[in-house]
Design a protein around this motif. Structure first.
Motif, PDB file in Angstrom:
ATOM      1  N   GLY A   1       9.655  -2.014   4.090  1.00  0.00           N
ATOM      2  CA  GLY A   1       9.828  -3.405   4.520  1.00  0.00           C
ATOM      3  C   GLY A   1      11.071  -3.590   5.376  1.00  0.00           C
ATOM      4  O   GLY A   1      11.074  -4.392   6.323  1.00  0.00           O
TER       5      GLY A   1
ATOM      6  N   SER B   1      10.731  -9.041   1.375  1.00  0.00           N
ATOM      7  CA  SER B   1       9.829 -10.195   1.493  1.00  0.00           C
ATOM      8  C   SER B   1      10.605 -11.502   1.412  1.00  0.00           C
ATOM      9  O   SER B   1      10.117 -12.549   1.858  1.00  0.00           O
ATOM     10  CB  SER B   1       8.800 -10.209   0.356  1.00  0.00           C
ATOM     11  OG  SER B   1       8.052  -9.038   0.390  1.00  0.00           O
TER      12      SER B   1
ATOM     13  N   ASP C   1       3.618 -10.622   7.338  1.00  0.00           N
ATOM     14  CA  ASP C   1       4.727 -10.434   6.391  1.00  0.00           C
ATOM     15  C   ASP C   1       4.404  -9.446   5.268  1.00  0.00           C
ATOM     16  O   ASP C   1       5.281  -9.075   4.501  1.00  0.00           O
ATOM     17  CB  ASP C   1       5.191 -11.785   5.827  1.00  0.00           C
ATOM     18  CG  ASP C   1       4.104 -12.539   5.078  1.00  0.00           C
ATOM     19  OD1 ASP C   1       2.967 -12.014   4.983  1.00  0.00           O
ATOM     20  OD2 ASP C   1       4.396 -13.646   4.592  1.00  0.00           O
ATOM     21  N   GLU C   2       3.157  -8.998   5.205  1.00  0.00           N
ATOM     22  CA  GLU C   2       2.842  -7.939   4.227  1.00  0.00           C
ATOM     23  C   GLU C   2       3.661  -6.687   4.504  1.00  0.00           C
ATOM     24  O   GLU C   2       3.951  -5.909   3.601  1.00  0.00           O
ATOM     25  CB  GLU C   2       1.355  -7.571   4.294  1.00  0.00           C
ATOM     26  CG  GLU C   2       0.483  -8.617   3.635  1.00  0.00           C
ATOM     27  CD  GLU C   2      -1.001  -8.317   3.753  1.00  0.00           C
ATOM     28  OE1 GLU C   2      -1.363  -7.191   4.130  1.00  0.00           O
ATOM     29  OE2 GLU C   2      -1.786  -9.244   3.466  1.00  0.00           O
TER      30      GLU C   2
ATOM     31  N   GLU D   1       6.859  -5.783   2.428  1.00  0.00           N
ATOM     32  CA  GLU D   1       6.835  -5.317   1.038  1.00  0.00           C
ATOM     33  C   GLU D   1       7.234  -3.847   0.940  1.00  0.00           C
ATOM     34  O   GLU D   1       6.975  -3.058   1.829  1.00  0.00           O
ATOM     35  CB  GLU D   1       5.418  -5.503   0.468  1.00  0.00           C
ATOM     36  CG  GLU D   1       5.081  -6.972   0.257  1.00  0.00           C
ATOM     37  CD  GLU D   1       3.589  -7.229   0.107  1.00  0.00           C
ATOM     38  OE1 GLU D   1       2.826  -6.266  -0.115  1.00  0.00           O
ATOM     39  OE2 GLU D   1       3.196  -8.410   0.240  1.00  0.00           O
TER      40      GLU D   1
END
Ligand SMILES: [Zn+2]
Length: 456
Positions: free
Chosen positions: A287, A210, A279-280, A283
């Motif tokens: 990711g 992230s 952008d989740e 995580e």
């Protein structure tokens, strides 16, 4: 010489949607006619019935990375990448020549030409202007002699990070050497380095992917684009912003165009992953598989990008295809992870399904985004990007009667995962013709290694 025809097609030409047939020559690889009816004496064995499928120009993906560059090898070389491209309806790509420190432009171009010989799609190159720009400007004529007329500029990364002053200088110097500005284009990676460096100082856990989004906020793209627009005003440059990721950038382009500025010659390119994910996805362990620069953004950015696609503020839809294996992606920090994802096989159908079928994108805009605008901007039109007599017989049949589910097993390029795994797309790429040859039909490829031509 043998003439072939596709009948009962919904053909998207630059002027209209035309129901009829396309006649092409499988020896010259050129389109001969686009007309309503097939001549009655046309040999039946040379006729393909499109059964009301769409027939659009072969896809033009103006931003791909195949073969070697950097320390970690990209999974796709020119051959495997081009197979993925063909299966997805893309028949032309533009890749990059980026010289290493101290390498001459000609050496770099020769090396890339060798690698690209395996390609089964037609190809051209962007030449990357690096920190060694004085030498590259000195040897400009050699670069042009290869038929390269597009230059890639970066605001970030070792070896390629140029300040805005340097970018303006390079553009002016280049123009000084080539009086005809219209012959030259620039593709620019736009992120503000200072903002990124400042953000990086606050990172506590570098193995959290992230942090890629945290350190490269949308404002860093918008600020860079703002400055590039000023440079464009000062120089009259033909400039395209590579892989636009931020809604703020689309808003800026919208304001400028409403004010009558940059209506032509200052374009935005975006890529499928920015329209699909947020952008989740960065995580957790997975990711690492969603890492690229600029990074994935928020839902509101996704929506603004879609608006840009629909209302014409975004002009070019490329993939930035740059796949790495899971092995290469995992176990890294947000700074060492090799950035890039796949997309070359997904691009056309993705936009057809998510744009045309689900959001009301017109087929005219679909063609502009997937081939025509890139072909025009990079001076390959009307050879590429349109269906008309004399153009290359690069044709894609898309049917609405069947749907497609994406799985890594049906990807034709060299991937051990795809970020689109399990994605359901409406429609199906039924058949692909490149230079008059049927290279893909009903899931099967029939493309010779090295059959792609260099577009010099
Ligand atoms: Zn790229």
């Amino acid at each position: 010489m043998s003439e072939q025809a596709i009948i009962n097609a919904k053909i998207v030409t630059p002027d209209e949607i035309f129901r009829g047939c396309v006649i092409y020559d499988d020896h010259t690889g050129k389109i001969k006619a686009v007309q309503k009816e097939l001549p009655s004496d046309f040999p039946q064995e040379n006729v393909t019935d499109a059964e009301e499928s769409w027939v659009v120009p072969g896809g033009f993906d103006a931003h791909v990375h195949l073969g070697g560059f950097g320390e970690i090898l990209i999974e796709d070389d020119f051959y495997t990448g081009s197979l993925g491209a063909l299966a997805g309806g893309t028949t032309t790509v533009i890749d990059f020549c980026e010289s290493e420190k101290g390498e001459s432009p000609s050496h770099c171009i020769e090396k890339r030409m060798q690698e690209a010989k395996a390609s089964a799609v037609d190809y051209a190159f962007h030449f990357v202007i690096t920190r060694d720009y004085e030498r590259q400007l000195e040897e400009l004529q050699k670069i042009l002699d290869y038929g390269i007329t597009d230059f890639k500029l970066f605001t970030v990364y070792d070896n390629t990070d140029l300040t805005m002053k340097e970018i303006e200088y390079v553009i002016k110097e280049l123009y000084g050497k080539i009086p005809d500005k219209n012959k030259i284009t620039f593709l620019v990676h736009a992120e503000e380095k200072d903002i990124i460096e400042k953000q990086k100082k606050q990172v506590k856990n570098p193995s959290d992917m992230s942090m890629l989004a945290f350190t490269r906020p949308d404002i860093s793209e918008r600020k860079a684009v703002e400055q590039l627009q000023k440079i464009a005003e000062n120089t009259g440059v033909n400039l395209c912003i590579a892989h636009t990721s931020a809604g703020a950038t689309v808003a800026l382009q919208s304001e400028q165009r409403t004010a009558g500025k940059h209506t032509e010659g200052f374009l935005l390119e975006t890529c499928p992953h920015y329209l699909e994910f947020t952008d989740e996805k960065l995580e957790g362990k997975q990711g690492a598989l969603y890492t690229m620069t600029p990074p994935l953004r928020k839902q509101q950015d996704v929506e603004q990008l879609w608006r840009g696609i629909l209302n014409g503020k975004i002009d070019i839809f490329s993939t930035d295809h740059c796949p790495y294996s899971k092995y290469d992606k995992y176990g890294k920090t947000y700074e060492t992870v090799p950035c890039g994802v796949d997309g070359i096989q997904t691009r056309m159908l993705y936009l057809f399904s998510e744009g045309v079928k689900k959001r009301g994108l017109s087929m005219k805009r679909f063609v502009e985004l997937t081939s025509e605008n890139a072909a025009r901007f990079y001076h390959r039109f009307p050879q590429k990007g349109c269906i008309q007599p004399g153009s290359d017989a690069d044709l894609v049949l898309i049917t609405e009667r069947e749907n497609t589910e994406i799985h890594v097993e049906n990807r034709k390029s060299n991937l051990d995962y795809t970020i689109y795994e399990g994605k359901q797309l409406e429609g199906k790429i039924q058949m692909v013709i490149k230079s008059g040859q049927t290279v893909y039909k009903n899931g099967k490829l029939n493309a010779e290694k090295g059959s792609g031509k260099y577009l010099g």
